[in-house]
Motif scaffolding. Structure first.
Motif, PDB file in Angstrom:
ATOM      1  N   GLU A 145     -19.299  45.833 -92.399  1.00  0.00           N
ATOM      2  CA  GLU A 145     -20.319  46.415 -91.511  1.00  0.00           C
ATOM      3  C   GLU A 145     -21.192  45.335 -90.882  1.00  0.00           C
ATOM      4  O   GLU A 145     -21.516  45.401 -89.699  1.00  0.00           O
ATOM      5  N   ALA A 146     -21.595  44.323 -91.639  1.00  0.00           N
ATOM      6  CA  ALA A 146     -22.422  43.244 -91.101  1.00  0.00           C
ATOM      7  C   ALA A 146     -21.617  42.355 -90.134  1.00  0.00           C
ATOM      8  O   ALA A 146     -22.195  41.700 -89.271  1.00  0.00           O
ATOM      9  N   ALA A 147     -20.286  42.365 -90.277  1.00  0.00           N
ATOM     10  CA  ALA A 147     -19.434  41.545 -89.415  1.00  0.00           C
ATOM     11  C   ALA A 147     -19.125  42.223 -88.081  1.00  0.00           C
ATOM     12  O   ALA A 147     -18.748  41.544 -87.126  1.00  0.00           O
ATOM     13  N   ARG A 148     -19.316  43.539 -87.955  1.00  0.00           N
ATOM     14  CA  ARG A 148     -18.973  44.269 -86.721  1.00  0.00           C
ATOM     15  C   ARG A 148     -19.671  43.721 -85.469  1.00  0.00           C
ATOM     16  O   ARG A 148     -19.037  43.665 -84.411  1.00  0.00           O
ATOM     17  N   PRO A 149     -20.946  43.328 -85.500  1.00  0.00           N
ATOM     18  CA  PRO A 149     -21.590  42.825 -84.266  1.00  0.00           C
ATOM     19  C   PRO A 149     -20.902  41.573 -83.693  1.00  0.00           C
ATOM     20  O   PRO A 149     -21.086  41.258 -82.519  1.00  0.00           O
TER      21      PRO A 149
END
Length: 190
Positions: A145-149
């Motif tokens: 989730e933190a890697a999506r951006p």
């Protein structure tokens, strides 16, 4: 017209230039220092010696750079000085770059602008590298989730790197003499 503090005299050597240069070089002096020494020996010290400071050590020959005197119109001289100033290099480096066909000078660009563009692109590439490192750390820890951006950054990664490489190759090519021209000594390695 303002007078120079230096006394100058032009002399037609009528064939004596080669032996003069050889003798000056043998004594490891510039031609001017050699001639001044010869004249001082013949004429004695100047009457107003206080206004003509002398050096205790003779002027030594600098093998890597030589003086070149040119005669040209005032307008042409101003253009050359302006071009050198705009490019951020000495008049000698500017003229040798023109003679060598260095595109950054022959095409009217400036060295600083080219180098500045390359530095800005390199800074963007460094930021991209930090983002990639952060993304790899997030993915290694399983934090999807933190890697999506970072997904949009990955989508443009290939184009960003290719754009930087194209800019870098253009800048480096424009700072080098064109093929088939004489290269000035060490001017462009700085």
């Amino acid at each position: 017209m303002e007078r120079s503090s230096r006394d100058r005299l032009s002399v037609d050597l009528r064939g004596l230039k080669a032996p003069l240069l050889a003798r000056a070089q043998a004594q490891r002096l510039t031609p001017s220092a050699f001639i001044r020494g010869m004249l001082a020996a013949q004429l004695g010290p100047p009457q107003d010696a206080a206004s003509h400071p002398t050096s205790t050590s003779p002027t030594r020959v600098r093998a890597s750079r030589v003086r070149l005197s040119l005669r040209m119109g005032a307008a042409e001289a101003r253009r050359i000085h302006e071009g050198a100033r705009r490019s951020g290099v000495s008049v000698g480096d500017y003229l040798s770059g023109l003679a060598a066909g260095v595109p950054v000078f022959t095409d009217g660009g400036t060295r600083q602008a080219h180098v500045g563009a390359l530095m800005a692109s390199t800074a963007e590439l460094a930021t991209l590298s930090r983002h990639l490192h952060r993304l790899a750390t997030l993915l290694a820890s399983g934090n999807v989730e933190a890697a999506r951006p970072y997904r949009a950054m990955l989508a443009s990664l290939n184009a960003d790197v290719r754009r930087h490489l194209a800019l870098a190759s253009t800048v480096l090519a424009d700072l080098q003499p064109r093929r088939g021209t004489a290269q000035p000594a060490d001017v462009w390695a700085r």
